[in-house]
Motif scaffolding. Structure first.
Motif, PDB file in Angstrom:
ATOM      1  N   PRO A  34      -4.746   6.459   0.759  1.00  0.00           N
ATOM      2  CA  PRO A  34      -5.202   7.168  -0.440  1.00  0.00           C
ATOM      3  C   PRO A  34      -5.417   8.667  -0.204  1.00  0.00           C
ATOM      4  O   PRO A  34      -5.203   9.482  -1.109  1.00  0.00           O
ATOM      5  CB  PRO A  34      -6.525   6.468  -0.786  1.00  0.00           C
ATOM      6  CG  PRO A  34      -6.408   5.110  -0.169  1.00  0.00           C
ATOM      7  CD  PRO A  34      -5.637   5.327   1.095  1.00  0.00           C
ATOM      8  N   LEU A  35      -5.853   9.034   0.999  1.00  0.00           N
ATOM      9  CA  LEU A  35      -6.033  10.440   1.351  1.00  0.00           C
ATOM     10  C   LEU A  35      -4.682  11.116   1.566  1.00  0.00           C
ATOM     11  O   LEU A  35      -4.426  12.217   1.065  1.00  0.00           O
ATOM     12  CB  LEU A  35      -6.889  10.551   2.609  1.00  0.00           C
ATOM     13  CG  LEU A  35      -7.166  11.959   3.133  1.00  0.00           C
ATOM     14  CD1 LEU A  35      -8.052  12.727   2.162  1.00  0.00           C
ATOM     15  CD2 LEU A  35      -7.816  11.896   4.513  1.00  0.00           C
ATOM     16  N   ILE A  36      -3.795  10.445   2.293  1.00  0.00           N
ATOM     17  CA  ILE A  36      -2.488  11.011   2.625  1.00  0.00           C
ATOM     18  C   ILE A  36      -1.669  11.297   1.370  1.00  0.00           C
ATOM     19  O   ILE A  36      -0.931  12.285   1.302  1.00  0.00           O
ATOM     20  CB  ILE A  36      -1.741  10.052   3.576  1.00  0.00           C
ATOM     21  CG1 ILE A  36      -2.445  10.024   4.935  1.00  0.00           C
ATOM     22  CG2 ILE A  36      -0.276  10.417   3.729  1.00  0.00           C
ATOM     23  CD1 ILE A  36      -2.009   8.892   5.829  1.00  0.00           C
ATOM     24  N   THR A  89       5.104   6.895  10.354  1.00  0.00           N
ATOM     25  CA  THR A  89       5.330   8.259   9.892  1.00  0.00           C
ATOM     26  C   THR A  89       5.787   8.249   8.439  1.00  0.00           C
ATOM     27  O   THR A  89       6.421   7.297   7.977  1.00  0.00           O
ATOM     28  CB  THR A  89       6.379   8.980  10.757  1.00  0.00           C
ATOM     29  OG1 THR A  89       7.624   8.281  10.685  1.00  0.00           O
ATOM     30  CG2 THR A  89       5.924   9.062  12.202  1.00  0.00           C
ATOM     31  N   ALA A  90       5.431   9.319   7.740  1.00  0.00           N
ATOM     32  CA  ALA A  90       5.817   9.465   6.331  1.00  0.00           C
ATOM     33  C   ALA A  90       5.917  10.940   6.012  1.00  0.00           C
ATOM     34  O   ALA A  90       5.100  11.744   6.471  1.00  0.00           O
ATOM     35  CB  ALA A  90       4.798   8.796   5.417  1.00  0.00           C
ATOM     36  N   GLY A  91       6.904  11.318   5.201  1.00  0.00           N
ATOM     37  CA  GLY A  91       7.015  12.681   4.728  1.00  0.00           C
ATOM     38  C   GLY A  91       7.696  13.606   5.718  1.00  0.00           C
ATOM     39  O   GLY A  91       8.064  13.226   6.830  1.00  0.00           O
ATOM     40  N   GLY A 144       3.145   5.925  -2.964  1.00  0.00           N
ATOM     41  CA  GLY A 144       4.379   6.703  -2.925  1.00  0.00           C
ATOM     42  C   GLY A 144       4.790   7.161  -1.551  1.00  0.00           C
ATOM     43  O   GLY A 144       5.362   8.246  -1.388  1.00  0.00           O
ATOM     44  N   LEU A 145       4.520   6.342  -0.522  1.00  0.00           N
ATOM     45  CA  LEU A 145       4.838   6.705   0.856  1.00  0.00           C
ATOM     46  C   LEU A 145       6.029   5.887   1.358  1.00  0.00           C
ATOM     47  O   LEU A 145       6.069   4.668   1.168  1.00  0.00           O
ATOM     48  CB  LEU A 145       3.640   6.450   1.771  1.00  0.00           C
ATOM     49  CG  LEU A 145       2.317   7.134   1.371  1.00  0.00           C
ATOM     50  CD1 LEU A 145       1.199   6.696   2.300  1.00  0.00           C
ATOM     51  CD2 LEU A 145       2.464   8.652   1.368  1.00  0.00           C
ATOM     52  N   VAL A 184       0.842  -1.199   0.000  1.00  0.00           N
ATOM     53  CA  VAL A 184       0.000   0.000   0.000  1.00  0.00           C
ATOM     54  C   VAL A 184       0.875   1.247   0.000  1.00  0.00           C
ATOM     55  O   VAL A 184       0.623   2.207  -0.743  1.00  0.00           O
ATOM     56  CB  VAL A 184      -0.953  -0.003   1.218  1.00  0.00           C
ATOM     57  CG1 VAL A 184      -1.644   1.346   1.371  1.00  0.00           C
ATOM     58  CG2 VAL A 184      -1.997  -1.105   1.068  1.00  0.00           C
ATOM     59  N   ALA A 185       1.911   1.251   0.831  1.00  0.00           N
ATOM     60  CA  ALA A 185       2.828   2.392   0.861  1.00  0.00           C
ATOM     61  C   ALA A 185       3.453   2.626  -0.511  1.00  0.00           C
ATOM     62  O   ALA A 185       3.535   3.768  -0.991  1.00  0.00           O
ATOM     63  CB  ALA A 185       3.907   2.166   1.915  1.00  0.00           C
ATOM     64  N   ASP A 186       3.881   1.557  -1.158  1.00  0.00           N
ATOM     65  CA  ASP A 186       4.489   1.685  -2.486  1.00  0.00           C
ATOM     66  C   ASP A 186       3.480   2.219  -3.507  1.00  0.00           C
ATOM     67  O   ASP A 186       3.816   3.058  -4.355  1.00  0.00           O
ATOM     68  CB  ASP A 186       5.030   0.333  -2.948  1.00  0.00           C
ATOM     69  CG  ASP A 186       6.223  -0.144  -2.129  1.00  0.00           C
ATOM     70  OD1 ASP A 186       6.835   0.687  -1.428  1.00  0.00           O
ATOM     71  OD2 ASP A 186       6.526  -1.357  -2.176  1.00  0.00           O
TER      72      ASP A 186
END
Length: 323
Positions: free
Chosen positions: A66-68, A44-46, A23-24, A18-20
């Motif tokens: 999908p929102l993030i 955490t991401a970004g 793009g997270l 899902v992260a891939d």
């Protein structure tokens, strides 16, 4: 390798996919809090200003991916609440759910050395955010509440699954059934009542697995049912979990309510009179159901992004901040 170990590996693999997909780049943290004495799991991401995401009951933090993906420029903090996903089981006892909720959110911020942050809450996460806005108002700078915030607003109602799970006898049977292996189509069908057919059709197999597999881990189904029983009696929210008119009027934090037009827990028309009681709040209706980012992630993200980019003004300057 034990069944729980194999399940954890499957959940982690699904999270990574899902992260891939979105793009997270995810980093995991395990935090031990003191009041209440629980463990939370934080992803955490970004980079940038912190934006805390709190998902719904029994839902995974990564469910908001999908929102993030449409909210660049933030340090995204995704909280797996106690008893959710790969966070350890927790039975939500000893204190009121409200006290526990505020303690979990503020304790997580403390553990991450964050004094004040914007929050994006969905369903249970929206309720936890509103409680914190009331009881620890200095900790939340603004809040985007996507979907009915659980029991917070008068008039919200539960679904049949909730009525069954909170019953003394049938609930124990349902809890046992949740722990058994089942094909994906069964889980997709089960989620349809809460999220809507369009959302569940749009949900990838990996996102679906993140919703269904954790309930098979030891203690997680019991955690879900214990928390639900403290929130609901059948389909009806327990009175102590519904905000009063006075409490709504005391919320001073800017808030955006993004409401799916077909949200099964409460319609926009039911919610609007209560949202108008909150100074500095507005309600925007979007296509979709209870988690409308599964129906239209770009539109939901654009609304949240624009709201977070607006200059902060006091409620005395702006009057009621709503459309």
């Amino acid at each position: 390798m034990s069944i729980p170990q194999r399940l954890e590996l499957r959940i982690r693999a699904a999270e990574q996919r899902v992260a891939d997909t979105y793009g997270l780049t995810i980093t995991e943290h395990r935090l031990t809090l003191s009041a209440p004495s629980v463990q939370v799991r934080v992803l955490t991401a970004g980079e940038g200003e912190p934006l805390v995401h709190i998902n719904g009951i029994s839902a995974p933090a990564m469910g908001m991916a999908p929102l993030i993906a449409g909210l660049p420029g933030f340090r995204h903090i995704l909280i797996d609440l106690p008893g959710h996903s790969l966070a350890p089981p927790y039975m939500w006892q000893e204190r009121t759910v409200r006290e526990l909720a505020v303690g979990v959110l503020t304790g997580t911020l403390d553990a991450l050395d964050i004094d004040r942050a914007a929050c994006a809450g969905s369903s249970l996460g929206g309720l936890f955010t509103l409680w914190t806005m009331l009881d620890a108002p200095g900790r939340v700078s603004r809040a985007a509440l996507v979907g009915t915030p659980a029991t917070a607003l008068p008039g919200s109602r539960g679904i049949a699954e909730m009525a069954s799970l909170t019953s003394p006898i049938r609930g124990r049977l349902d809890q046992s059934l949740m722990q058994l292996p089942s094909p994906r189509f069964v889980a997709r069908f089960a989620l349809t009542e809460a999220l809507g057919a369009n959302a569940t059709r749009a949900m990838s197999d990996d996102l679906l697995d993140l919703h269904r597999l954790p309930l098979r881990l030891p203690g997680q189904a019991a955690s879900y049912r214990a928390l639900l029983c403290r929130l609901m009696r059948g389909r009806t929210p327990r009175p102590e979990n519904v905000l009063t008119d006075d409490e709504l009027a005391r919320i001073g934090t800017p808030a955006l309510f993004v409401w799916g037009e077909h949200d099964v827990f409460s319609s926009p028309d039911q919610a609007r009179p209560f949202v108008t009681k909150i100074p500095g709040a507005r309600l925007t209706v979007v296509p979709g159901g209870h988690n409308p980012w599964f129906d239209d992630a770009p539109r939901c993200a654009a609304l949240v992004r624009d709201f977070l980019a607006e200059p902060v003004r006091s409620t005395t300057e702006e009057g009621n901040y709503r459309t």
